[in-house]
Design a protein around this motif. Structure first.
Motif, short mmCIF file in Angstrom:
data_model
loop_
_atom_site.label_atom_id
_atom_site.label_comp_id
_atom_site.label_asym_id
_atom_site.label_seq_id
_atom_site.Cartn_x
_atom_site.Cartn_y
_atom_site.Cartn_z
N SER A 174 0.80 -1.08 -0.20
CA SER A 174 0.11 0.01 -0.02
C SER A 174 0.97 1.06 0.00
CB SER A 174 -1.01 0.20 1.10
OG SER A 174 -1.57 1.11 1.37
N ASN B 149 -3.81 5.92 -1.03
CA ASN B 149 -5.14 5.59 -1.59
C ASN B 149 -5.19 4.68 -3.18
OD1 ASN B 149 -5.94 5.98 0.74
ND2 ASN B 149 -6.79 8.18 0.51
N ASP B 150 -4.33 5.42 -3.90
CA ASP B 150 -4.33 5.23 -5.22
C ASP B 150 -3.61 3.89 -5.93
OD1 ASP B 150 -6.29 7.19 -5.74
OD2 ASP B 150 -5.14 8.71 -5.96
N ASN B 151 -2.59 3.57 -4.85
CA ASN B 151 -1.70 2.61 -5.12
C ASN B 151 -1.58 1.44 -4.28
OD1 ASN B 151 0.32 1.08 -6.69
ND2 ASN B 151 1.81 3.03 -6.71
#
Length: 253
Positions: free
Chosen positions: A191, A194-196
């Motif tokens: 992680s 949030n986008d990846n």
């Protein structure tokens, strides 16, 4: 006197012939992003391979070498843990012509984290870097042993490295996969905001492959983050096999 000179010239010619190199490669390590501390160990490892297997290697970090005249001296180019945007438009064109002339490319680890905005390059790599979890021990599985350097690679082997997860291949049926990593043997979750985020690639996670590309040849291995792998004989066999095939086109039955 003339006879002695002739004999001497023949001896010199014979000695030169005995030291003739198989081929010549350019080793390129420029970074415009993350810089791997293992690069210098990688350079030393590849220089040792050159000494062992009788080929010439020139190490460069200056991209000015990417012009048609200088590239013409080489049979293959190795990108060792390169990152980011490392070649300008003129240099990219020169490298494209190099591959199109029938030459080869070898990418090691972060070579898949390089030149995302250059479509020709991303197609040559085959699968670009997306994300990775923490370094862990996992199991490697051989997918195809019909490639130089795979002769002593065990069918299944424990290995510690930084396991890259890749974006989807541009053309999956074109890539010939050699080695995969078993995601059940380590935690592939990662992680980076949030986008990846990722939970891994699923049932099949390739880590090394090759293909013919645009008139030339391309080999990639995702192994090679940790410096000590460049003194590991199994990895060195694997790496030299890729270099040998990329430079000569030989070795695949």
């Amino acid at each position: 006197m003339l006879k002695k000179l002739l004999v001497l010239s023949l001896v010199i010619a014979s000695a030169a012939s005995s030291y003739a190199q198989q081929f010549k490669v350019l080793l390129f390590t420029k970074t415009a992003g993350f810089h791997h501390t293992s690069i210098h160990e990688g350079v030393a490892g590849i220089r040792n391979l050159a000494a062992r297997h009788n080929f010439t290697v020139d190490w460069q970090e200056n991209a000015s070498v990417f012009n048609e005249k200088q590239l013409n001296n080489y049979n293959a180019v190795i990108f060792l843990n390169t990152t980011g945007d490392i070649l300008n438009a003129e240099q990219q064109t020169a490298f494209e012509k190099f591959i199109q002339s029938g030459k080869g490319w070898v990418g090691i680890h972060a070579a898949a984290d390089t030149e995302y905005e250059w479509p020709w390059y991303t197609k040559m790599v085959g699968m670009m870097f997306k994300i990775h979890p923490e370094q862990q021990t996992a199991y490697l599985d051989v997918v195809d042993s019909n490639f130089p350097g795979m002769e002593r690679f065990p069918k299944r082997m424990i290995w510690t490295d930084e396991w890259y997860e890749y974006q989807k291949p541009y053309k999956s049926n074109d890539l010939k996969f050699l080695v995969g990593v078993d995601e059940k043997s380590y935690d592939p979750k990662a992680s980076w905001g949030n986008d990846n985020k990722s939970a891994g690639m699923g049932d099949f996670h390739p880590i090394a492959w090759y293909h013919n590309y645009d008139g030339g040849r391309a080999f990639y291995t995702g192994l090679g983050h940790i410096g000590l792998v460049y003194s590991d004989q199994t990895f060195l066999d694997h790496l030299y096999g890729g270099i040998y095939w990329a430079a000569t086109g030989k070795g695949v039955k």
